[in-house]
Write an enzyme that holds these catalytic residues in place. Structure first.
Site, PDB file in Angstrom:
ATOM      1  CG  ASP A 341      -2.027  -0.875   1.014  1.00  0.00           C
ATOM      2  OD1 ASP A 341      -2.612  -1.182  -0.013  1.00  0.00           O
ATOM      3  OD2 ASP A 341      -2.571  -1.334   2.017  1.00  0.00           O
ATOM      4  CB  CYS A 427     -15.603  12.904  -7.015  1.00  0.00           C
ATOM      5  SG  CYS A 427     -14.483  12.486  -8.176  1.00  0.00           S
TER       6      CYS A 427
END
Length: 659
Positions: A341, A427
């Site tokens: 990650d 977003c």
């Protein structure tokens, strides 16, 4: 009730007013299967689609208080993983589950009013028999429940009619809350954004192909008609189409061959902003592997800079194989997958030492997206987004968890000492995920004292000719009828002016940004046309051929004299200027070596010659200049920052000062 908990779909009750647009664009083989699947939706779907839709609905349905429960659902906590036949089946499964969520209250009321429930807990189709497809594998539970519902078709239709009368609704859509109806109307009208995969096709070939298929290129979205498209105002490789053409576009060979790819514009803005920060040979780190389209778009743009895109968080070998297959199909070869990650990778990782830009698109609430289904499928979004969109908000606990994760990732990105820029994009409509996250990260000082600190700069896009460069620190697009929501922030390290920047580095940066295109070729052509001139060394004060240095010095002095006279004439009173100007002003700037009259401008042909005294005084200074020129001192570029404001300058045509 049935263990599979098959729930009704929007197709079941709302398609009485919606019809698929008639197919007008014919294409070659490769799109026949897609067209067939599209038409199947008119009469129903395969059994596996309903079963997958039920599993999705089970995870996003609205939980009600015990005193308001009309229908009891089974426990979906142990439901198996979803398996989809193809991308089409995946898309319609999510669409049907989302429709069931929106109409959950209506469907439960119909089940109870028609006496279908509590015998079964399902509603299916529009109270009509579904067409059975021979090529599909039947699912016993689906077929059993379908037969049962069909036997109640008259009672179901009557219950629906009573419900519409009760709510005074012209159609089923009017039973939905007004906020949901407006969101759906906006989403259905949003223009479609697609980007050109230049690994497989050039923009010119795309334009020609679209023209042969009957498309016309227009200037802007406001000029849209049926088969039209335009270029995006921010991204040079993004085309915009009317929303009504979605099904027809996806059936084109351009999309089947991954030459054009449909994606939300916010992702294209992020990758274009990151590409503008790359120099030749610099690598870029993509912090998340969620969206293969975003990674591929970044790879396409970074290929011009000979850059490699490192993608973090590819955990399983199956996922890695799937991504490699997708990228290979798109023609992307400059991508490397990392198992760790992003927060597990360290700044000293030897694989990332050439990385200078980090592209960070963390998971966010996503309430500003235009099409939630496309966002979930293309950007690996959470299906819980559908529940949040239906509610119109995100719970405070979920928002805090998201904001904390975003802050941790941004602060981790700032710890990479060799990284010079970070692009942060969401977003979300919430400041807690946007400005506040960036502000907290900037105030944390996590980058330490050994490197230059970060500052916010306006994003830069490879804009088209009709676009304007943004001067705002944050780039923000609010949800509207033309676009979804986008928040974009660019963090760049402050310049270290003590660092010597070589000419090679400057040219490399300019080349990476495409600023030198055509200049090198033009320079070579001009060099060929220029005649070769031999310069002979001569005495500084003697006659003969004038040195090249003296000629250049003379031209510069004449230019300065003209500029000074022009500015003086514009600012001062003409009479005062004539009275106060010294007569030797021009003489002191004239070159020592005699220059033929034809080589001088007309204004200086009648300039008095230098007196012997003035010539003797200037001789040592010019000799020193000539010796300095022969040493070929290399100039260092420096950065000069001016404060905002306006300064007067002289017009080339006249002496009037302009601002």
């Amino acid at each position: 009730g049935s263990k599979s908990n098959l729930i009704s779909l929007r197709e079941d009750v709302t398609n009485d007013t919606s019809d698929l647009s008639e197919m007008k664009i014919s294409d070659e083989k490769g799109s026949v299967e897609k067209r067939t699947m599209t038409l199947i939706g008119k009469k129903g779907y395969h059994d596996s689609v309903y079963k997958n839709a039920a599993k999705i609905f089970q995870s996003i349905r609205t939980e009600k208080r015990k005193d308001r429960i009309l229908v009891r659902y089974g426990d979906g906590s142990a439901s198996p993983m979803l398996t989809f036949k193809d991308q089409y089946s995946q898309r319609v499964s999510y669409e049907l589950a989302f429709s069931a969520l929106k109409y959950q209250n209506l469907l439960e009321e119909l089940l109870v009013d028609s006496c279908v429930y509590p015998c079964h807990s399902i509603v299916n189709r529009k109270f009509q028999a579904r067409e059975i497809f021979d090529e599909e594998e039947p699912v016993a539970e689906v077929r059993k429940i379908e037969r049962y519902l069909y036997s109640f078709r008259t009672k179901l239709a009557a219950a629906l009619a009573r419900c519409r009368i009760k709510h005074d609704a012209l159609s089923v859509e009017y039973i939905l809350p007004e906020s949901i109806r407006k969101q759906e109307q906006r989403a259905s009208a949003l223009p479609l954004c697609v980007w050109i995969n230049t690994f497989k096709i050039s923009p010119q070939d795309v334009f020609r192909d679209l023209k042969t298929k009957g498309f016309t290129r227009v200037e802007s979205v406001s000029d849209f008609d049926r088969y039209t498209y335009c270029m995006d105002q921010h991204c040079h490789d993004v085309l915009v189409f009317p929303s009504s053409l979605k099904e027809e576009l996806l059936n084109l060979d351009l999309f089947a061959d991954c030459k054009l790819l449909l994606q939300d514009k916010s992702c294209s803005l992020a990758v274009h902003s990151a590409q503008a920060l790359l120099n030749t040979g610099d690598d870029i780190i993509a912090a998340h592997a969620g969206s293969h389209l975003t990674i591929a778009h970044m790879a396409v743009l970074a290929n011009h800079s000979l850059s490699t895109v490192f993608v973090c968080g590819v955990k399983s070998s199956e996922k890695a194989a799937e991504l490699r297959n997708l990228f290979s199909h798109m023609g992307c070869k400059n991508i490397q997958l990392l198992h760790e990650d992003f927060t597990e990778t360290g700044p000293t990782d030897p694989r990332l030492q050439k990385a200078t830009v980090i592209l960070l698109l963390p998971p966010c609430s996503g309430l500003g997206v235009g099409n939630p289904i496309d966002f979930i499928l293309n950007e690996n979004g959470d299906a819980g987004l559908l529940r949040d969109l239906f509610r119109g908000s995100v719970s405070e606990d979920k928002l805090n968890i998201l904001a904390e994760r975003q802050l941790n990732e941004l602060m981790h990105a700032m710890e990479f000492n060799k990284v010079q820029s970070i692009v942060y994009c969401t977003c979300s409509v919430y400041p807690e995920e946007n400005e506040l996250v960036v502000k907290k990260a900037m105030e944390s000082g996590v980058e330490g004292n050994k490197v230059q600190p970060y500052r916010l700069i306006p994003p830069v896009f490879s804009t088209c000719s009709n676009s304007k460069t943004s001067t705002e620190i944050f780039f923000k697009m609010e949800p509207s009828e033309f676009s979804g929501c986008c928040f974009l922030a660019v963090l760049a390290r402050e310049k270290d002016f003590s660092e010597n920047v070589s000419t090679k580095d400057i040219l490399a940066r300019a080349a990476a940004k495409g600023l030198l295109d055509g200049i090198v070729e033009k320079s070579k052509e001009e060099k060929k046309k220029q005649p070769k001139v031999k310069h002979h060394r001569s005495n500084v004060t003697g006659g003969g051929t004038q040195p090249k240095t003296a000629k250049n010095l003379h031209r510069q002095m004449v230019s300065n004299t003209k500029a000074e006279a022009s500015v003086s004439k514009a600012v001062s009173n003409p009479q005062q200027k004539r009275a106060s100007r010294p007569k030797t002003c021009v003489q002191l700037k004239e070159s020592v070596s005699p220059v033929p009259g034809t080589a001088l401008p007309a204004a200086l042909k009648h300039t008095p010659r230098l007196s012997p005294v003035g010539r003797a005084c200037d001789r040592p200074a010019l000799a020193r200049r000539a010796r300095a020129e022969r040493r070929r001192v290399v100039l260092k570029p420096v950065e000069i920052v001016f404060p905002p404001g306006a300064a007067p300058y002289a017009s080339p045509q006249g002496s009037k000062a302009q601002v």
